[in-house]
Design an enzyme around this catalytic site. Structure first.
Site, mmCIF file in Angstrom:
data_model
loop_
_atom_site.group_PDB
_atom_site.id
_atom_site.type_symbol
_atom_site.label_atom_id
_atom_site.label_comp_id
_atom_site.label_asym_id
_atom_site.label_seq_id
_atom_site.Cartn_x
_atom_site.Cartn_y
_atom_site.Cartn_z
ATOM 1 N N GLU A 1 15.015 3.252 -8.298
ATOM 2 C CA GLU A 1 15.707 2.127 -9.354
ATOM 3 C C GLU A 1 17.343 2.194 -9.033
ATOM 4 O O GLU A 1 17.945 1.096 -8.871
ATOM 5 C CB GLU A 1 15.500 1.996 -10.635
ATOM 6 C CG GLU A 1 14.089 1.553 -11.081
ATOM 7 C CD GLU A 1 12.931 2.609 -11.071
ATOM 8 O OE1 GLU A 1 13.268 3.937 -10.432
ATOM 9 O OE2 GLU A 1 12.097 2.530 -11.520
ATOM 10 N N ALA B 1 8.099 -2.164 -9.915
ATOM 11 C CA ALA B 1 8.278 -3.500 -10.577
ATOM 12 C C ALA B 1 8.397 -4.747 -9.227
ATOM 13 O O ALA B 1 8.789 -4.445 -8.266
ATOM 14 C CB ALA B 1 9.287 -3.649 -11.546
ATOM 15 N N GLU C 1 6.021 5.105 -12.877
ATOM 16 C CA GLU C 1 6.066 5.119 -14.391
ATOM 17 C C GLU C 1 4.940 4.884 -14.933
ATOM 18 O O GLU C 1 4.310 5.433 -16.053
ATOM 19 C CB GLU C 1 7.193 4.197 -14.842
ATOM 20 C CG GLU C 1 8.554 4.773 -14.580
ATOM 21 C CD GLU C 1 9.595 3.680 -14.849
ATOM 22 O OE1 GLU C 1 9.586 2.448 -14.152
ATOM 23 O OE2 GLU C 1 10.289 3.882 -15.677
ATOM 24 N N GLY D 1 8.564 1.416 -11.226
ATOM 25 C CA GLY D 1 7.340 1.232 -12.282
ATOM 26 C C GLY D 1 6.255 1.715 -11.720
ATOM 27 O O GLY D 1 5.420 2.094 -12.742
HETATM 28 C C1 3H9 Z 1 11.338 -0.983 -10.897
HETATM 29 O O1 3H9 Z 1 10.241 -0.506 -10.547
HETATM 30 C C2 3H9 Z 1 11.944 -1.129 -12.242
HETATM 31 C C3 3H9 Z 1 11.198 -0.252 -13.193
HETATM 32 O O2 3H9 Z 1 11.640 0.982 -13.300
HETATM 33 C C4 3H9 Z 1 11.123 -0.902 -14.520
HETATM 34 C C5 3H9 Z 1 10.467 -2.310 -14.920
HETATM 35 C C6 3H9 Z 1 10.711 -2.770 -16.323
HETATM 36 N N1 3H9 Z 1 8.765 -6.065 -5.369
HETATM 37 O O3 3H9 Z 1 9.900 -2.155 2.763
HETATM 38 P P1 3H9 Z 1 8.771 -3.024 3.643
HETATM 39 C C7 3H9 Z 1 8.327 -6.389 -0.099
HETATM 40 S S1 3H9 Z 1 12.356 -1.353 -9.625
HETATM 41 C C8 3H9 Z 1 8.868 -7.089 -4.457
HETATM 42 O O4 3H9 Z 1 9.285 -3.734 4.755
HETATM 43 P P2 3H9 Z 1 7.625 -0.528 4.143
HETATM 44 C C9 3H9 Z 1 9.433 -6.314 0.832
HETATM 45 O O5 3H9 Z 1 10.467 -7.168 0.328
HETATM 46 C C10 3H9 Z 1 11.550 -1.186 -8.163
HETATM 47 N N2 3H9 Z 1 8.648 -6.989 -3.066
HETATM 48 O O6 3H9 Z 1 7.631 -2.107 3.675
HETATM 49 C C11 3H9 Z 1 8.511 -6.853 2.163
HETATM 50 O O7 3H9 Z 1 8.558 -8.192 2.078
HETATM 51 P P3 3H9 Z 1 8.908 -8.984 3.580
HETATM 52 C C12 3H9 Z 1 11.603 0.091 -7.671
HETATM 53 C C13 3H9 Z 1 8.655 -5.917 -2.528
HETATM 54 O O8 3H9 Z 1 6.125 -0.297 4.181
HETATM 55 C C14 3H9 Z 1 7.199 -6.166 2.040
HETATM 56 O O9 3H9 Z 1 7.231 -5.840 0.457
HETATM 57 N N3 3H9 Z 1 10.834 0.294 -6.414
HETATM 58 C C15 3H9 Z 1 8.732 -4.606 -3.002
HETATM 59 O O10 3H9 Z 1 8.651 -0.204 5.114
HETATM 60 C C16 3H9 Z 1 7.366 -4.862 2.877
HETATM 61 O O11 3H9 Z 1 8.391 -3.968 2.258
HETATM 62 C C17 3H9 Z 1 11.480 0.041 -5.352
HETATM 63 O O12 3H9 Z 1 12.676 0.119 -5.164
HETATM 64 C C18 3H9 Z 1 9.117 -4.782 -4.641
HETATM 65 N N4 3H9 Z 1 9.110 -3.683 -5.563
HETATM 66 O O13 3H9 Z 1 8.196 0.263 2.978
HETATM 67 C C19 3H9 Z 1 10.713 0.329 -4.073
HETATM 68 N N5 3H9 Z 1 8.972 -3.555 -2.524
HETATM 69 O O14 3H9 Z 1 7.405 -8.639 4.092
HETATM 70 C C20 3H9 Z 1 10.977 -0.721 -2.998
HETATM 71 C C21 3H9 Z 1 8.695 -4.125 -1.354
HETATM 72 O O15 3H9 Z 1 8.404 -10.339 2.793
HETATM 73 N N6 3H9 Z 1 10.134 -0.866 -1.817
HETATM 74 N N7 3H9 Z 1 8.505 -5.521 -1.204
HETATM 75 O O16 3H9 Z 1 9.957 -8.646 3.975
HETATM 76 C C22 3H9 Z 1 10.111 0.175 -0.954
HETATM 77 O O17 3H9 Z 1 10.907 1.120 -0.885
HETATM 78 C C23 3H9 Z 1 9.337 -0.156 0.258
HETATM 79 O O18 3H9 Z 1 8.915 -1.449 0.424
HETATM 80 C C24 3H9 Z 1 8.124 0.901 0.450
HETATM 81 C C25 3H9 Z 1 7.436 0.221 1.701
HETATM 82 C C26 3H9 Z 1 8.621 2.387 0.731
HETATM 83 C C27 3H9 Z 1 7.346 0.793 -0.712
#
Ligand code: 3H9
Length: 703
Positions: free
Chosen positions: A124, A62, A104, A101
Site C-alpha cells: 500500500e 483492494a 489482509e 487487502g
Molecule cells: C489495498 O489493498 C488497500 C487495502 O489495504 C485496504 C482496503 C480497505 N486493483 O500489474 P499487471 C490491474 S491497495 C485494480 O500488469 P502483473 C492492472 O492495472 C492495493 N486493478 O500484472 C492491469 O490492468 P490492465 C494493494 C489492478 O501480472 C492488470 O490488473 N495491492 C490491481 O505484472 C494486470 O496488472 C497492490 O498494490 C488492483 N489492486 O502483476 C497490488 N492490481 O491490464 C497491485 C492490478 O488494464 N498490483 N490491476 O493494464 C500489482 O502489484 C500487480 O498487478 C500484480 C500482478 C503483482 C498483482
C-alpha cells in the site's frame, strides 16, 4: 452463487473460489461473493472452509479503481469480521501474490497455507496508502513490531518460506495442485482438532519495543520519503497496535487510511500505478502483434552503459556477447561488470555462486562476425553520429535476417542511424538510463520505418528485463532529455539571479526530487553537458546561458569526478559541501553580465525549474512524440527520479491548474524573453478552455 465467487462442498470442506481476472482484486462483487459464500458455509456440513483463487494469483489487493468513489457495501472490514468470527476454521490457500487487502483477507483467516512460489506483501505504501483492513494490527501480532515496520513501510513482497519463518503463514504446501493440497491441509487441521486461531487474540508485549523505537523510525522514514505522509501514518498505526486493544487499533487504522486515501500523495501514486501499465501499450499496435524471440543478445561498447545493459540481459538468463574495439577495452569492460557484481556480493545481495553464473552469461569479442547469430544487438558507444552509422552498417552486414538492431543513443537521430542499414524496419531505439542495470526506465524509440514487430519486441524484452517501458518518437533528446534542457538551464539562470546552488537544489529536493538539478549535474559530469552544448548550433546567443556550468568546466571543475563542481565533494564519502568560491564567482559573473541579484522566493525556483518541463511536455504531446501525458509522467518518475508522490510533471501541472502554469510562463516570457519561454499552443489552448491534460487525453481517445 456469484459471477466472480463460487462455493461448493468438496470432501467435507467448504470451498470458496474467487475468479475475477486479471488479479482477483477485491471489487464490490468479490466482497459480496465471499460474504455470501461464508454465510452458506456456516450452515452446511463442511468441517472447514478453504478460500482460494483461480487465475494467476490470490487476491492482489483492494480494487484500486474504486478508491476516491463512494464506498459500496459490503466493506472489506465487514467481510473480514465474518471470516474471523466463522464457527469453522477458514484457511487461505495462497498462490501467486497475496497483496494488500488480499493478504489482509488471509490474515483474518484462521490459517494460511501457500505454494512454495507464492509471495505475500503489503504494498500500500507504494500507492501512498497504508494497509486499511487490519494489516497494521495483525502483522505485528504475528511477526513482531520491527518486522512489521520494515514490511509495511518497504512494501516489498516476501517469499512463502520466509513468510513462514516470520510467522506470517502456517504452512508451505508441497503438493502439485493447490486445491487438493489445501483441502488435505484442511483435513489435517480438522483431524488434529486445530483451534480457531484468531490473530486478534495475540497480545503484543509493549516491553518488546525499545524506548524511542517509533521516534527513530519516524525520523529515518521522513528522510527516506521526503514530504510523504504515508510512512508517518504507518508508524502511528503500529504504535496503536502496541498500545491499544485490537478494535481500537483497527479504528485508528481505518481513520488514518481514510485520510491517506483522500490525500493528493495517494492520488498521484495511484495515477503512476496505472500510468506505468498504460505506457506499455502502444496505441496503434494491435494486442496480438507478433514479437520475435530474443534468445541471444549482443551489446556494442563495453563502457559503463554497455556493461549495465549486458547485466540486464544476463540477469534474466539471456546470454550476451559484448563487442569492443580491442582486447584491452574488452577486458576493461568485462572487468567493470565483474566489479559491479562483486559489490553486490559484498552487500550480501548476491551469492558468489550466482555471480559466477551471471558472469558466465556474458562473453566478449572484438570480431563482429561473432554476433552473426544474435537476435538483438544494442549499440552503446559514445554519442557520435558518424561512428554510430559506421557500426550500424557493420551490424547490417553481419547480423542474421530478422535480428533487431537497437541503438541506446540519448540524442542522435534514430532515422539517420537506420538509414545506414539496408533494413531500417529492424532498427529501433532502446534508450537505457545510467546505471542501466539499476534504473527502471527504458525509452523505446520508434523510427519512421521501424516495423511493428521490432517495436513490440523491444517493448516486450524491456518488460522481461524488468524495465518500465515508454514509447517515444524521434526528436532531439526524445521525451526525457528533451524536456530536461529547460530544467537545467533555469537552475543555472537562478544562480545569476541571486540563488546559491544549495538554495536551488534544496527547493527541488524539498519538492521531492531525489537530487537537485545542480547536484545532479555534478554527478553526471558538467563536462558532458558542456560537450553536448558545443555540438549544438540551435542555442540562443546569450552569454548568461549556462554561464556558470561553462566557467566551472573551463576551470577543470567537472563535478563529483574532480571532487568539485557546483559544490565541493569529500573524495571519500562523496558528500557535498557548499563552496564559498563558487558563491562569490556567481556574484562576480552576475555583476559582469549586469544581472541585478535579488532574493528569489522558493515558489519561483520551483516554477522556473519545473514549468519548462511541463511546457516542453505539452509540445511533445502536440508533436505526438509521446503517446499520452501519463507516458511523460512515467518517463520522469522512473528515469529522472521525479517524485511519484507528485505524479510526474504533467499530472502535477493538472493539479496546479494549467491556467496558473500558463500565466506564470507568460510572466517569465515577458521577463526573460521568448527564446526561453514560449508557451506551447496546447498549453495555451487548455489553459483557456479550463481543461487538464488528462481531460484532453480522454476526450482525444474518445473522439
Ligand atoms: C489495498 O489493498 C488497500 C487495502 O489495504 C485496504 C482496503 C480497505 N486493483 O500489474 P499487471 C490491474 S491497495 C485494480 O500488469 P502483473 C492492472 O492495472 C492495493 N486493478 O500484472 C492491469 O490492468 P490492465 C494493494 C489492478 O501480472 C492488470 O490488473 N495491492 C490491481 O505484472 C494486470 O496488472 C497492490 O498494490 C488492483 N489492486 O502483476 C497490488 N492490481 O491490464 C497491485 C492490478 O488494464 N498490483 N490491476 O493494464 C500489482 O502489484 C500487480 O498487478 C500484480 C500482478 C503483482 C498483482
Amino acid at each position: 452463487m456469484s459471477e466472480v465467487v463460487s462455493y461448493q462442498l468438496k470432501e467435507n470442506v467448504g470451498l470458496i473460489v474467487v475468479n475475477s481476472p486479471p488479479v482477483n482484486a477485491l471489487s464490490q462483487s468479490v466482497r459480496e461473493g465471499i460474504l455470501k459464500a461464508l454465510n452458506q458455509a456456516q450452515e452446511d456440513s463442511s468441517k472447514a472452509i478453504v478460500l482460494r483463487c483461480d487465475g494467476r494469483t490470490f487476491i492482489a489487493g483492494a480494487d484500486i479503481t474504486e478508491f476516491g468513489k463512494p464506498p459500496q457495501a459490503p466493506g472489506l472490514p465487514e467481510v473480514l469480521s465474518v471470516i474471523e468470527n466463522s464457527n469453522k476454521p477458514v484457511i487461505a490457500a495462497i498462490h501467486g501474490t497475496a497483496l494488500g487487502g488480499g493478504f489482509e483477507v488471509s490474515l483474518a483467516c484462521h490459517y494460511r497455507c501457500a505454494t512454495p512460489s507464492a509471495k505475500v506483501g503489503l504494498p500500500e505504501v507504494k500507492l501512498g496508502l497504508l494497509p486499511g483492513a487490519g494489516g497494521t494490527q495483525r502483522v505485528p501480532r504475528l511477526a513482531g513490531v520491527k518486522a512489521a515496520l520494515d514490511m509495511i513501510t518497504g512494501g516489498n513482497p516476501i517469499a512463502a518460506h520466509k513468510a513462514k519463518d516470520m510467522g506470517l503463514i502456517d504452512e508451505v504446501l508441497t503438493g502439485e495442485d493447490l486445491e487438493s493440497s489445501a483441502i488435505a491441509y484442511a483435513h489435517e487441521l480438522h483431524g488434529a482438532g486445530a483451534p480457531l486461531k484468531r490473530v486478534r487474540d495475540v497480545t503484543i508485549d509493549p516491553a518488546t519495543v525499545e524506548a524511542g523505537f517509533f521516534d527513530e523510525a519516524r525520523t529515518r522514514l521522513a528522510k527516506r520519503a521526503r514530504g510523504q505522509i504515508a510512512q508517518d501514518r504507518i508508524v502511528s498505526c503500529l504504535e496503536a497496535a502496541v498500545n491499544l486493544p485490537m478494535d481500537e487499533g483497527l479504528a485508528r487504522e481505518r481513520e488514518l487510511f481514510g485520510e491517506l486515501v483522500m490525500s493528493p500523495e495517494s492520488a498521484a501514486m495511484r495515477h503512476i500505478f496505472f500510468a506505468e501499465r498504460q505506457a506499455a501499450k502502444i496505441k496503434d499496435l494491435s494486442e496480438g502483434t507478433a514479437t520475435r524471440d530474443i534468445r541471444k543478445v549482443a551489446v556494442i561498447g563495453g563502457g559503463t552503459m554497455g556493461g549495465g545493459i549486458a547485466m540486464c540481459f544476463a540477469g534474466v538468463g539471456i546470454p550476451v556477447v559484448m563487442v569492443e574495439v580491442d582486447q584491452e577495452a574488452l577486458d576493461r569492460g568485462l572487468g567493470i561488470i565483474r566489479k559491479n557484481y562483486a559489490i553486490t556480493v559484498q552487500k550480501g545481495k548476491l551469492s558468489e555462486n550466482k555471480m559466477e553464473q551471471l558472469i558466465g552469461m556474458i562473453s566478449g569479442t572484438t570480431n563482429y562476425d561473432d554476433i552473426a547469430d544474435v537476435d538483438l544487438v544494442v549499440e552503446a558507444v559514445f554519442e557520435d553520429l558518424s561512428l554510430k552509422k559506421e557500426i550500424f552498417a557493420k551490424m547490417d552486414s553481419v547480423c542474421k535476417s530478422g535480428a533487431i538492431l537497437a541503438t541506446n543513443t540519448s540524442y542522435q537521430d534514430v532515422d539517420a542511424i537506420a538509414a545506414a542499414t539496408n533494413r531500417p524496419d529492424d532498427v529501433v531505439g532502446m534508450h537505457f538510463f545510467s546505471p542501466a542495470n539499476v534504473m527502471k526506465l527504458l525509452e523505446v524509440v520508434r523510427g519512421n520505418q521501424t516495423a511493428d514487430a521490432a517495436l513490440a519486441t523491444a517493448m516486450a524484452i524491456g518488460k522481461k528485463i524488468g524495465k518500465v517501458c515508454a514509447l517515444s518518437g524521434v526528436c532531439y533528446g526524445f521525451i526525457g532529455n528533451r524536456m530536461l534542457s529547460g530544467y537545467g538551464r533555469e537552475a543555472q539562470m537562478l544562480l545569476l539571479d541571486g540563488c546559491t546552488p544549495a538554495r536551488v537544489d534544496s527547493a527541488l529536493e524539498t519538492f521531492g526530487m531525489a537530487m537537485g538539478p545542480l547536484a545532479m549535474g555534478d554527478l553526471a559530469g558538467l563536462d558532458v553537458g558542456y560537450k553536448a552544448r558545443q555540438a549544438r548550433t540551435d542555442l540562443p546567443d546569450d552569454s548568461k546561458l549556462y554561464r556558470m556550468g561553462t566557467l566551472l568546466v573551463e576551470m577543470g571543475r567537472y563535478g563529483q569526478k574532480t571532487a568539485s563542481g557546483f559544490y565541493k565533494y569529500d573524495p571519500e564519502t562523496r558528500r557535498r559541501k557548499s563552496d564559498p568560491e563558487v558563491e562569490s564567482m556567481i556574484k562576480t559573473e552576475a555583476a559582469k553580465l549586469g544581472v541585478e541579484q535579488r532574493e528569489v522566493e522558493e515558489d519561483e525556483i520551483l516554477a522556473r525549474c519545473l514549468y519548462p518541463l511541463i511546457n516542453e511536455g505539452a509540445k511533445i504531446l502536440e508533436e505526438e512524440i509521446a503517446q499520452r501525458p501519463s507516458d511523460i509522467d512515467v518517463v520522469y518518475v522512473f528515469g529522472y527520479a521525479f517524485p511519484a508522490a507528485k505524479g510526474g510533471p504533467m499530472f502535477y501541472a493538472d493539479q496546479v491548474g494549467l491556467k496558473n502554469v500558463y500565466d506564470r510562463i507568460c510572466e517569465f516570457r515577458d521577463r526573460y524573453g521568448e527564446q526561453y519561454w514560449q508557451p506551447s499552443p496546447l498549453l495555451e489552448q487548455l489553459a483557456k478552455e479550463g481543461k487538464t491534460f488528462a481531460q484532453w487525453d480522454r476526450e482525444r481517445s474518445m473522439a
